[in-house]
Design a protein around this motif. Structure first.
Motif, PDB file in Angstrom:
ATOM      1  N   GLU A 107      -1.529  -2.513  -0.743  1.00 50.91           N
ATOM      2  CA  GLU A 107      -1.500  -3.899  -1.227  1.00 50.91           C
ATOM      3  C   GLU A 107      -1.794  -4.893  -0.096  1.00 50.91           C
TER       4      GLU A 107
ATOM      5  N   ALA B  24      -5.422  -4.783   0.938  1.00 56.77           N
ATOM      6  CA  ALA B  24      -6.275  -5.456  -0.048  1.00 56.77           C
ATOM      7  C   ALA B  24      -6.228  -6.961   0.173  1.00 56.77           C
ATOM      8  N   THR B  25      -5.029  -7.486   0.432  1.00 54.80           N
ATOM      9  CA  THR B  25      -4.900  -8.920   0.702  1.00 54.80           C
ATOM     10  C   THR B  25      -5.719  -9.306   1.923  1.00 54.80           C
TER      11      THR B  25
ATOM     12  N   ASP C 163      -8.338  -7.792   3.093  1.00 56.50           N
ATOM     13  CA  ASP C 163      -9.761  -7.726   2.758  1.00 56.50           C
ATOM     14  C   ASP C 163     -10.198  -8.939   1.951  1.00 56.50           C
TER      15      ASP C 163
END
Lengths: 456, 456
Positions: free
Chosen positions: A259, A262-263, A265
């Protein structure tokens, strides 16, 4: 972290019980809630600087629960709570925590406090904590816990079962066991499930899997998370340079990594640097710094668009109506290009796209971007006719196809080129791609205009 | 899915053994590899339309391994393999699979094949498969497996242990047990860890946690994943409308959801619709459709910028040098605004930002965006002086501050407004935000220019 809707009645009930200092009602309320939920309520109180009630809430919890709740807080609030505690209580709380949470809490403390606490710990405990705290953030070492079940080679199944039972209250997971040789090196692994159905007299060596998927202490955390995801693991063992088992990274921590990566990215896709905390909590100066670098760089990048316009000043002066379509054309190209870049960057991050797929993907993008450009040209052409006549409309339509096609291919190729140069493909952010396409779009549009309108 | 570098030597060895039809070498190679790795090699072969070698590879694997490998393939390749199999073999493979993978494979088959297979299954098996296949994609029902350990209320610890041992080879996880009442409703849960240290004569009812975190069959998959992440769960039990336990979603599937939801969010941030497969595999027509909608809508959005320019045509004609700075100003505003929107949208998706934080975040953004605007104005001012004199430089600098500030606030607020209107906040994509800021930027810039230059 906003309070989940469903927690609101609990929070109200808790707060009114706290207010009234009604210990009986507090004791009735608290077992209803899980540690993660109590932590969310406490986090809210502390963010509103209501330290007094926060401490009163914590005081109502048994020590084990208190440690678990504190483990769920953000670093800043952990520090507030730790500073309000005496050394005795803090030591007891640290004692109750799992090794990974203990290390995290220890790391938020100031130098002096740390030294004071370390002096009061037993030698083994102290060395362990210092070791775990020494690994670099973002590596398997910083993520791992030392609370795992280790079984020496040669042990029988029945004795291993006993070991599991003894370790059950403390280990992070008892469901995956790690077999270590006399040097402490990782020799194999087996699941509790295997152990349970095995013959009691068998030795673990006969049952264990020898080729263990593992990480090194300095393996980046996203790679560890990828191992967990790829092989559906409960935990990944972590070994040091000498292959000695030093910890495990469990599936729940791996999930948090997925998670947060992803943030990171997503932010990178907008040229925002890595934030050390959530957007609502990160210090303003840091937020400014993480945003300003690329914004200023791209100001200079945008000068190329300006230079392009200056170069075609005569064409523009002769036909000012052309400027009407400029934002539309470079905006459309930028949007299509940013889409293409984003698709590639995310595909590369998840492993869906590899460098060797480049040729195939180029062909695909050519077809899709061509169709997109054609569609958008058809959408804009009638407006061109109405606004500025057929000649300009043709220039605009042709430019649209060319800019969307060029922009998409640029957006698609840039991540591969960056990767080839040893850069992070994610540097091909939407702002960078649109800036590049803005400049190229100006040249393409006014180039066609000069060519087609002066010829006409 | 590109082949991992480390797999290449294995692939080469495997392929040459396949080529030579050297069964002994194949049998030596295959146990070295995990199912996920063999699947990746097979996936590659099938993507290159090398069905023959793909089938030869599968044929070397024992049935259980074959089922596991097929479970790891993408839908398209699963279909290719299934079509090449007779009903007998396919039934045997389905039999070997976990209930969730079996359902997924079943769903890729054509209607006729499905009917043919169902007719040959035992009644219970058939009903189970039809039920699992009936849940809508993206819900807990479609994600769950029915291979869990259910313990009836009233059972003793020692008998429950026996039950676990019997179920161990088939259940997806034996580490979390679910206690069900005579109606099949979820009464409680306990971990194997708890069970192992409990008194053998105790009843599970005395030990179980009654307040179980659970999902409904129609709970969206991202909410299920959030439960797993928040409470560090191994699995989430799923109940139907009557609270009957019908399945569990395990941590590994939840982790895949976190990753695919992140991909979806990243694509949405560039106005790309939800793709049904990876970017290198999705059909071109679908990729076109998922990209074109917003691109065309934004063409019309960009007309507002054009209209703004048309409105200020006199100002522009009087001072064509102004156009030099146009892409730079609206580009910078768009970049800053897209950053602000992205920070909010991701914050809302991870739960870091809530609607009630709006006021606090507005204040923060005001300060950060003000500083960003000022920095960028200072960067652009000297260029303004050199290029077009002090008067224009002042207009450009003032416009930069105003556009960056306005753009950032617009980008920050839009996700909240959309959420308030019941839309997905992620609709505030970078392309939408930059288009809106382009149009406003034109008005701000030429507005200031008209005002300040005609007054001067």
């Amino acid at each position: 972290m906003p309070l989940d809707e469903s927690l609101m009645p609990h929070k109200t009930a808790l707060l009114s019980a706290l207010e009234a200092n009604d210990r009986a009602r507090l004791d009735a309320q608290l077992p209803e809630l899980r540690s993660a939920d109590i932590a969310e309520i406490l986090q809210e109180l502390l963010e509103d600087d209501d330290v007094l009630r926060g401490r009163a809430l914590l005081a109502c919890l048994p020590l084990e629960r208190r440690a678990s709740v504190i483990g769920h807080l953000h670093a800043e609030e952990q520090l507030v709570i730790a500073e309000a505690m005496g050394d005795d209580v803090l030591l007891a709380v640290l004692e109750e925590m799992g090794a990974d949470e203990r290390t995290d809490l220890f790391k938020v403390l100031g130098e002096d406090r740390r030294e004071a606490l370390l002096r009061r710990m037993a030698r083994q405990e102290r060395e362990e904590l210092k070791r775990l705290a020494s690994y670099e953030e973002g590596t398997a070492g910083a993520l791992m816990t030392s609370d795992y079940v280790a079984i020496p080679t040669g042990m029988t199944v029945s004795r291993a079962m006993m070991r599991v039972r003894q370790t059950a209250p403390d280990a992070e997971t008892v469901y995956q066991l790690y077999v270590i040789d006399p040097e402490g090196c990782l020799a194999g692994t087996m699941s509790l499930r295997q152990l349970m159905v095995a013959r009691p007299g068998a030795r673990v060596d006969e049952l264990m899997i020898r080729d263990v998927i593992h990480a090194a202490v300095d393996t980046p955390q996203e790679e560890v998370a990828r191992l967990v995801a790829r092989y559906d693991l409960l935990a990944v063992p972590v070994v040091d340079e000498t292959r000695r088992l030093v910890g495990i990274v469990t599936h729940d921590d791996a999930m948090d990594v997925v998670e947060s990566e992803a943030t990171e990215d997503i932010h990178k896709g907008m040229s925002i640097g890595q934030l050390e905390d959530g957007v609502s909590r990160v210090p303003l100066a840091s937020l400014y710094r993480k945003r300003v670098t690329w914004l200023v760089l791209l100001v200079f990048g945008n000068l190329f668009s300006g230079a392009g316009i200056a170069y075609f000043e005569d064409t523009i002066a002769a036909q000012v109506a052309l400027v009407f379509f400029l934002p539309l054309l470079i905006g459309s190209g930028g949007n299509a290009g940013a889409q293409a870049a984003t698709l590639m960057v995310r595909g590369m991050a998840t492993g869906d796209v590899g460098v060797k797929d480049w040729g195939k993907l180029l062909g695909r993008e050519l077809l899709v971007a061509g169709s997109l450009g054609l569609t958008m040209a058809l959408a804009v052409a009638p407006i061109g006719v109405i606004r500025a006549g057929e000649a300009v409309a043709l220039v605009v339509a042709v430019s649209m196809i060319a800019i969307v096609l060029f922009g998409s291919l640029l957006g698609m190729c840039l991540p591969f080129v960056l990767d080839r140069l040893g850069w992070d493909p994610a540097t091909a952010s939407a702002p960078l791609v649109t800036t590049l396409i803005d400049a190229s779009g100006v040249l393409i549009y006014f180039g066609f205009a000069t060519l087609m309108l002066s010829a006409g």
